[in-house]
Design an enzyme around this catalytic site. Sequence first.
Site, PDB file in Angstrom:
ATOM      1  N   ARG A 121      53.036  43.479  48.980  1.00 21.55           N
ATOM      2  CA  ARG A 121      52.725  43.629  47.595  1.00 21.55           C
ATOM      3  C   ARG A 121      51.219  43.918  47.518  1.00 21.55           C
ATOM      4  NH1 ARG A 121      56.695  42.870  44.244  1.00 21.55           N
ATOM      5  NH2 ARG A 121      58.377  41.428  45.118  1.00 21.55           N
ATOM      6  N   THR A 124      53.677  49.391  47.627  1.00 24.17           N
ATOM      7  CA  THR A 124      54.710  50.212  47.765  1.00 24.17           C
ATOM      8  C   THR A 124      56.160  49.179  47.291  1.00 24.17           C
ATOM      9  OG1 THR A 124      54.086  51.448  49.754  1.00 24.17           O
ATOM     10  CG2 THR A 124      56.526  51.235  49.429  1.00 24.17           C
ATOM     11  N   ASP A 137      38.845  42.238  52.170  1.00 22.67           N
ATOM     12  CA  ASP A 137      39.642  42.953  52.810  1.00 22.67           C
ATOM     13  C   ASP A 137      39.076  43.372  53.907  1.00 22.67           C
ATOM     14  OD1 ASP A 137      41.970  44.377  53.347  1.00 22.67           O
ATOM     15  OD2 ASP A 137      41.739  45.900  51.856  1.00 22.67           O
ATOM     16  N   SER A 195      46.379  42.634  60.176  1.00 25.89           N
ATOM     17  CA  SER A 195      47.566  42.565  59.367  1.00 25.89           C
ATOM     18  C   SER A 195      48.416  43.605  59.636  1.00 25.89           C
ATOM     19  CB  SER A 195      46.907  42.556  58.112  1.00 25.89           C
ATOM     20  OG  SER A 195      47.893  42.748  56.994  1.00 25.89           O
TER      21      SER A 195
END
Length: 511
Positions: A204, A212, A265, A273
Amino acid sequence: MSNNTLQIRRIAIDTYHENVAYLHRDCGVYRAEGFQALSKIQISVNGSKVLAVLNVVDDTCIVLPGELGLSEQAFAQLDATEGSLVTVNHAEAPKSMDAVRRKINGERLSQDDFTHIANDIVDARYSKMEMAAFLVATGQNNLDRDELLYLTRAMLESGDQMDWHEALVADKHCIGGIPGNRTSMLVVPIVAAHGMLIPKTSSRAITSPAGTADTMEVLAEVNLTPEQLHDIVRQERGCLAWGGTARLAPVDDMLISVERPLGIDSQGQMVASILSKKLAAGSTHLLVDIPIGPTAKVRQMRQALALRKLFEFVGDRLNLHLEVMITDGRQPVGRGIGPTLEARDVMQVLQNDPDAPTDLRQKSLHLAGRIIEFDPDVRGGQGYAIARDILESGRALVKMNALIRAQGAKKADFNPGGLCQEVFSTREGFITSIDNFQMAKIARLAGAPMMKKAGVDLLKKLGDRVKKGDLLYRIHAEFPADFMFAQQLAERNNGYLIGDEAQILTSLVEL
């Protein structure tokens, strides 16, 4: 009843990937054991053990002195009935925190260090504060490429791994940062219609207005069990599902739960990830989309090339055939920003609607074409034409509808949120730039992705000529508070720059 035995009580609080326990301040165990708020405790019952962060309460409506309250996350993990007797003790501090502290001090970590850290995180030995310390210590490019490989391998091995027993299992992933870039929802049905296996499991949204999984959820169920996922992929050659239920690289989901509120991030964490999740999902061939633009995550070509080398280095050593496409990230892709609006754009492209966003269509065809060229029976350069034929013939739409039915169709409503603010051009000229970050922030403040119908609907794109008073975009929200915050941000900075034609941002890449 022994001095450290309590009855468990289910507390209906979603603590999102963190086990939390609640003790009353007057509880004898709390006083006798010397527990402190935010310390970690071990809860034992019938040979099962769960670690949790302790919260101390004074309200007997929440928990009584003889009870131990458990959050939804902790209660589900303990797998015991409400009212059962449990034993509560101090939890041993995670030994791998020593490695985190060494990393904070600038030391280089080994494969064993990362493996122990990943295992402790999955076993809930880390609090969110300790996970944040690990993320900060390994962020801002503080991992060399070998450490990145170690981290990726540790994350991959932290959970289950799928094996489709096929030589070619395709997937694609975009590193993000571009609102509306919902190409996966077009690539998957095109590639699956070609006959290639493409089990697309997605996270998510972390810092974006939609991922998506968030967008597909407008059309179909995405929370699939591993068994459902396997059956759908075998039947339809693909899926568009949330990966959280499959226990694929679960340490990644736990780290994301901390990254999201902190807005972290980092490049290394992003590579680990993506690759750990794709390898855990059984992918053998992966296409990575790196958009480049002044307000994208990657803003310069040299950054994109360096990131590509990192992906290729780790992918090669983990036996993953990986290719990277560097794409145009100067502006949002498509018109909609937010789950419902992005789902509308996707379905318009699949339906070959003349009003479908051209940029979303073209980018998706190029990406799908490159993946189709993974097929050894397809010659290089033929992929785009094959993808275009699948889309224009309607086969991609048929496949998408089949995926929606297989996953569990929802009654799609593409009407955005009823609260609407129109944003107009303040001068005449050309749209010279659109700020991806600002548009994403406006859409998030409007409520996306949690509120599916919230977001931004773009009417003008880069290079368009406008007059003073022309409509640039609409902000949609479902709740007044969200609407007000989004309005205020757009009033301060609407994300658009208007100037002379010569000032229009030029792309550094062809696609």
